[in-house]
Design an enzyme around this catalytic site. Structure first.
Site, PDB file in Angstrom:
ATOM      1  N   LYS A 297       0.818  -1.216   0.000  1.00  0.00           N
ATOM      2  CA  LYS A 297       0.000   0.000   0.000  1.00  0.00           C
ATOM      3  C   LYS A 297       0.854   1.269   0.000  1.00  0.00           C
ATOM      4  CE  LYS A 297      -4.365  -1.741   0.470  1.00  0.00           C
ATOM      5  NZ  LYS A 297      -5.478  -2.100   1.335  1.00  0.00           N
TER       6      LYS A 297
ATOM      7  N   ARG B  87      -4.589  -9.989   4.384  1.00  0.00           N
ATOM      8  CA  ARG B  87      -4.776  -9.979   2.927  1.00  0.00           C
ATOM      9  C   ARG B  87      -3.462  -9.550   2.279  1.00  0.00           C
ATOM     10  NH1 ARG B  87      -6.113  -6.542  -1.227  1.00  0.00           N
ATOM     11  NH2 ARG B  87      -7.676  -7.294  -2.700  1.00  0.00           N
TER      12      ARG B  87
HETATM   13  N1  HH2 Z   1      -7.484  -3.581  -0.373  1.00  0.00           N
HETATM   14  C1  HH2 Z   1      -7.648  -3.620  -1.722  1.00  0.00           C
HETATM   15  C2  HH2 Z   1      -8.745  -4.285  -2.289  1.00  0.00           C
HETATM   16  N2  HH2 Z   1      -9.641  -4.923  -1.508  1.00  0.00           N
HETATM   17  N3  HH2 Z   1     -10.397  -5.575   0.641  1.00  0.00           N
HETATM   18  C3  HH2 Z   1     -10.249  -5.550   1.979  1.00  0.00           C
HETATM   19  N4  HH2 Z   1     -11.141  -6.170   2.768  1.00  0.00           N
HETATM   20  N5  HH2 Z   1      -9.218  -4.884   2.584  1.00  0.00           N
HETATM   21  C4  HH2 Z   1      -8.264  -4.218   1.856  1.00  0.00           C
HETATM   22  O1  HH2 Z   1      -7.359  -3.618   2.466  1.00  0.00           O
HETATM   23  C5  HH2 Z   1      -8.389  -4.215   0.426  1.00  0.00           C
HETATM   24  C6  HH2 Z   1      -9.491  -4.919  -0.152  1.00  0.00           C
HETATM   25  C7  HH2 Z   1      -6.665  -2.934  -2.615  1.00  0.00           C
HETATM   26  O2  HH2 Z   1      -5.666  -3.803  -3.071  1.00  0.00           O
HETATM   27  P1  HH2 Z   1      -5.663  -4.525  -4.505  1.00  0.00           P
HETATM   28  O3  HH2 Z   1      -6.768  -5.517  -4.619  1.00  0.00           O
HETATM   29  O4  HH2 Z   1      -4.323  -5.085  -4.755  1.00  0.00           O
HETATM   30  O5  HH2 Z   1      -5.824  -3.352  -5.551  1.00  0.00           O
HETATM   31  P2  HH2 Z   1      -6.994  -2.916  -6.527  1.00  0.00           P
HETATM   32  O6  HH2 Z   1      -8.123  -2.427  -5.678  1.00  0.00           O
HETATM   33  O7  HH2 Z   1      -6.350  -1.836  -7.355  1.00  0.00           O
HETATM   34  O8  HH2 Z   1      -7.421  -4.107  -7.350  1.00  0.00           O
END
Ligand code: HH2
Length: 274
Positions: free
Chosen positions: A215, A254
């Protein structure tokens, strides 16, 4: 498929983004075979479940239509089910959540924190786990000017209120997970305060999930607000954050970097067990 949180150690949730534009793995897993291979690899590395997302929620991300989200998920979900890989569905849309739950999703991961009451109906009907995440605003604008007078209290109050709404709407208490939403409408200092005081969220009595992997706050501390350190330099910061979160009671981590997160969690579990 049923899913039970492990006892005595945190569950590791591996991230699988079927998107062209996710902030760290966008475009990598649009190919179905690559996506399935990546899910299987993360399981072999020790993941307990896989978080499948078909819409990026990175700051500034454009919304994806329901049809497009379903189109991306459709070929992947039956394959995960065939391989007996437990998975959660990362979506803000009730119809997409329903679609995925019908195809075996064991957790509904809603980054908008059940703000849409239909999400509660979907979760209650399915009897699946639901992760309620806090986000200030929406992905398109959330990092423009986030502000709180007491971030820990405000996030805690929101999550407690949403959990209560979910219970009133028929979701069993033992099916609810909470997540402070690191990076979702938060300044660096807000993310740090939420991690440092995570025990206050844990005290609400629900399993707490934490997503710190790669992040931006890590990049901003290692680099600067205007020139954050790149993604590939953020792993040590994510592991430091996950260890602290585990020590404060987080039950689900996660992560994109499953192998490293599993090792860090193992060592932390061993230390905390003395
Ligand atoms: N962070 C992301 C997406 N979903 N869900 C939960 N519960 N908690 C989190 O911290 C969280 C989440 C963001 O990360 P990522 O999926 O890698 O990125 P993107 O939203 O660009 O697909």
């Amino acid at each position: 498929m049923s899913f039970v949180l492990p006892k005595g150690r945190p569950a590791i949730m591996g991230v699988l983004n079927i998107t062209p534009d996710s902030f760290s793995d966008g475009g990598q897993f649009l190919d179905i075979e690559l996506a399935i291979a990546r899910a299987a690899e993360m399981m072999a590395q020790g993941a307990d479940l896989i978080d499948v997302g078909a819409e990026s929620t990175r700051p500034g991300a454009p919304e994806v239509s329901e049809e497009e989200e379903v189109r991306r998920l459709e070929p992947i979900l039956p394959r995960l089910r065939e391989l007996a890989i437990p998975f959660s569905i990362d979506t803000r849309k009730p119809a997409v959540a329903s679609f995925a739950i019908d195809r075996g999703a064991v957790v509904l991961n809603d980054v908008s924190g059940l703000r849409d009451p239909q999400m509660i109906e979907v979760a209650a009907r399915a009897g699946c786990y639901v992760c309620i995440m806090h986000m200030q605003g929406d992905p398109a604008t959330m990092q423009k000017a986030p502000s709180y007078s007491n971030v820990v209290q405000e996030v805690k109050d929101f999550l407690a209120a949403q959990a209560q709404k979910a219970e009133e709407g028929g979701v069993a208490r033992d099916r609810i997970w909470l997540d402070p939403g690191i990076g979702f409408g938060k300044r660096t200092s807000d993310n740090l305060a939420l991690l440092n005081h995570l025990d206050q969220l844990v005290a609400l009595g629900y399993p707490v999930l934490i997503g710190v992997s790669r992040k931006a706050y890590i990049g901003r501390i290692l680099g600067s607000e205007t020139e954050p350190a790149p993604l590939e330099e953020r792993l040590p910061g994510a592991l430091a954050s996950q260890v602290l979160a585990q020590a404060k009671g987080a039950r689900i981590i996660r992560t994109h970097d499953v192998k490293e997160s599993v090792s860090a969690a193992k060592i932390t579990t061993a230390i905390l067990g003395t």
